[in-house]
Design a protein around this motif. Structure first.
Motif, PDB file in Angstrom:
ATOM      1  N   GLU A 179       1.978  17.141  11.633  1.00  0.00           N
ATOM      2  CA  GLU A 179       3.012  17.440  10.213  1.00  0.00           C
ATOM      3  C   GLU A 179       2.758  17.768   8.652  1.00  0.00           C
ATOM      4  OE1 GLU A 179       6.168  13.781  10.388  1.00  0.00           O
ATOM      5  OE2 GLU A 179       7.228  15.176   8.629  1.00  0.00           O
ATOM      6  N   HIS A 180       1.760  17.218   8.051  1.00  0.00           N
ATOM      7  CA  HIS A 180       1.086  17.837   7.158  1.00  0.00           C
ATOM      8  C   HIS A 180       0.245  18.425   6.508  1.00  0.00           C
ATOM      9  CE1 HIS A 180       4.118  14.676   5.791  1.00  0.00           C
ATOM     10  NE2 HIS A 180       4.086  13.989   6.664  1.00  0.00           N
ATOM     11  N   ALA A 219      -7.152  11.946  -2.494  1.00  0.00           N
ATOM     12  CA  ALA A 219      -8.041  12.411  -1.876  1.00  0.00           C
ATOM     13  C   ALA A 219      -7.622  10.685  -1.468  1.00  0.00           C
ATOM     14  CB  ALA A 219      -9.039  12.427  -1.333  1.00  0.00           C
ATOM     15  N   ILE A 220      -6.504  11.398  -0.352  1.00  0.00           N
ATOM     16  CA  ILE A 220      -5.377   9.187  -0.038  1.00  0.00           C
ATOM     17  C   ILE A 220      -6.768   8.763   0.811  1.00  0.00           C
ATOM     18  CG2 ILE A 220      -3.401   8.931   1.817  1.00  0.00           C
ATOM     19  CD1 ILE A 220      -2.271  11.744   1.234  1.00  0.00           C
ATOM     20  N   GLU A 267       1.002  -1.964  -0.181  1.00  0.00           N
ATOM     21  CA  GLU A 267       0.221  -0.194  -0.170  1.00  0.00           C
ATOM     22  C   GLU A 267       0.869   1.166  -0.444  1.00  0.00           C
ATOM     23  OE1 GLU A 267      -3.340  -0.392   3.051  1.00  0.00           O
ATOM     24  OE2 GLU A 267      -3.697   1.380   1.054  1.00  0.00           O
ATOM     25  N   PRO A 268       1.580   1.519   0.972  1.00  0.00           N
ATOM     26  CA  PRO A 268       2.044   2.707   0.900  1.00  0.00           C
ATOM     27  C   PRO A 268       3.454   3.338  -0.487  1.00  0.00           C
ATOM     28  CG  PRO A 268       2.610   1.402   3.227  1.00  0.00           C
ATOM     29  CD  PRO A 268       2.251   0.034   1.825  1.00  0.00           C
ATOM     30  N   GLU A 269       3.949   1.648  -1.558  1.00  0.00           N
ATOM     31  CA  GLU A 269       4.529   2.364  -2.233  1.00  0.00           C
ATOM     32  C   GLU A 269       3.501   2.608  -3.602  1.00  0.00           C
ATOM     33  OE1 GLU A 269       6.861  -1.588  -3.281  1.00  0.00           O
ATOM     34  OE2 GLU A 269       6.345  -0.231  -5.437  1.00  0.00           O
ATOM     35  N   GLU A 285       1.400   9.039   5.603  1.00  0.00           N
ATOM     36  CA  GLU A 285       2.350   8.625   5.861  1.00  0.00           C
ATOM     37  C   GLU A 285       2.918   9.151   3.911  1.00  0.00           C
ATOM     38  OE1 GLU A 285       4.991   7.607   7.973  1.00  0.00           O
ATOM     39  OE2 GLU A 285       6.202   9.363   8.358  1.00  0.00           O
ATOM     40  N   ALA A 286       3.723   7.811   3.596  1.00  0.00           N
ATOM     41  CA  ALA A 286       3.422   7.868   2.241  1.00  0.00           C
ATOM     42  C   ALA A 286       2.953   8.410   1.496  1.00  0.00           C
ATOM     43  CB  ALA A 286       4.034   6.867   1.394  1.00  0.00           C
ATOM     44  N   GLY A 287       1.959   8.474   1.402  1.00  0.00           N
ATOM     45  CA  GLY A 287       1.125   9.982  -0.176  1.00  0.00           C
ATOM     46  C   GLY A 287       0.820  10.914  -0.279  1.00  0.00           C
ATOM     47  N   PHE A 288       1.041  11.778   1.920  1.00  0.00           N
ATOM     48  CA  PHE A 288       1.859  12.632   2.709  1.00  0.00           C
ATOM     49  C   PHE A 288       3.100  12.891   1.837  1.00  0.00           C
ATOM     50  CE2 PHE A 288      -1.126  12.977   6.459  1.00  0.00           C
ATOM     51  CZ  PHE A 288      -2.089  13.006   5.667  1.00  0.00           C
TER      52      PHE A 288
END
Ligand code: THG
Length: 274
Positions: A115-116, A74-75, A53-55, A84-87
């Motif tokens: 953070e984002h 829209a993540i 998923e993150p990749e 987090e990977a999306g952000f």
């Protein structure tokens, strides 16, 4: 109306296969068509990619923004690592889809949100599960608004999702969600409401009819964002018309522009006959 295009969703078999194969052209085609149809955000749901998923989330976002530099994503993931990977991959401000009232989810996502600074959808569910009680779901929404506000997310950047359940299984499911939308509008002006409304029609015939009528009812209660297929011309024409009738279209400019562009001509047979 803020339209979130729903088509890039890994629970659809063709999309899962395209993501698995990193079939860039197929994903880009879905992105372009939804963007051209007027989507403000493109939902990217990677749930079925599991460990990848993150990749995959980062890959899709870079792919889409490389081709459509103004597009926002829209993540759509329950996996904080994918969020987090999306952000990190996203340029500009994404829409997080979503946080809810579950403690584990809150604990994982709040630091990332701080953070984002994304815009955020909050679902009206918590550790007690999903309730069919409008009061309870409204209160979860209200608590999420307080939580996000405390963490520097502005009211205009919060979207409460009342959740939609099939009216075939729970005959008051439609009115329960309408009441939550109305109460958020009344008590938290400036906060948005959003829903993915196709669940409403699950298990019944003529699903598109049900989805379209429910959209108009929800807009009447104050719904101002929706996760839908922007290629559904009849739905989009209904949204434009309802926006005008609800007094959000000065001098009917948007309506007339849609008319001139042919976007309201969704039923040529009827139009020709009368
Ligand atoms: N709220 C929030 N996010 C959401 C939802 C919601 N994200 C996912 C979902 N619900 C909304 N997105 C979709 C995406 C695709 C389809 C439906 C909802 C879809 N459905 C086909 C149908 O209904 O016929 C079947 C699938 C297919 O084509 O294979 O395509 O509620 N915050």
């Amino acid at each position: 109306m803020i339209i979130v295009g729903e088509r890039i969703n890994s629970t659809r078999k063709s999309i899962a296969a395209a993501l698995e194969a990193r079939a860039a052209e197929q994903i880009l085609n879905q992105a372009r068509r939804q963007w051209d149809a007027g989507a403000s955000y493109l939902d990217v749901n990677t749930a079925m990619m599991r460990a990848q998923e993150p990749e995959v989330m980062a890959w899709v976002i870079e792919l889409i923004q490389g081709e459509l530099p103004d597009a926002l994503i829209a993540i759509d993931s329950a996996n904080p690592a994918a969020v987090e990977a999306g952000f990190r991959a996203h340029k500009g401000r994404p829409l997080l889809n979503s946080i809810n009232g579950e403690k584990q989810r809150v604990d994982a996502l709040i630091p990332l949100i701080r953070e984002h600074g994304p815009r955020v959808i909050g679902l009206t569910i918590n550790d007690d599960g999903i309730s069919q009680d409008a009061d309870l779901r409204y209160r979860i929404g209200a608590e999420l608004i307080e939580l996000l506000s405390k963490n520097e997310i502005g009211l205009d950047d919060i979207f409460i999702d009342p959740l939609i359940f099939p009216v075939s299984a729970e005959y008051q499911a439609g009115s329960t969600s309408l009441s939550i939308i109305g109460r958020i509008r009344e008590n938290y002006p400036g906060v948005h409401t959003v829903c993915g409304l196709s669940n409403i029609s699950f298990g019944l015939p003529e699903r598109r009819l049900i989805n379209q009528v429910y959209m108009m009812l929800a807009m009447g209660c104050g719904l101002d964002a929706a996760i839908i297929d922007p290629l559904d011309r009849r739905m989009m024409a209904g949204i434009i018309t309802a926006t005008t009738l609800l007094g959000r279209d000065k001098a009917c400019k948007r309506y007339l522009k849609a008319y001139r562009g042919g976007d309201l001509n969704v039923d040529p047979a009827t139009t020709a006959a009368g």
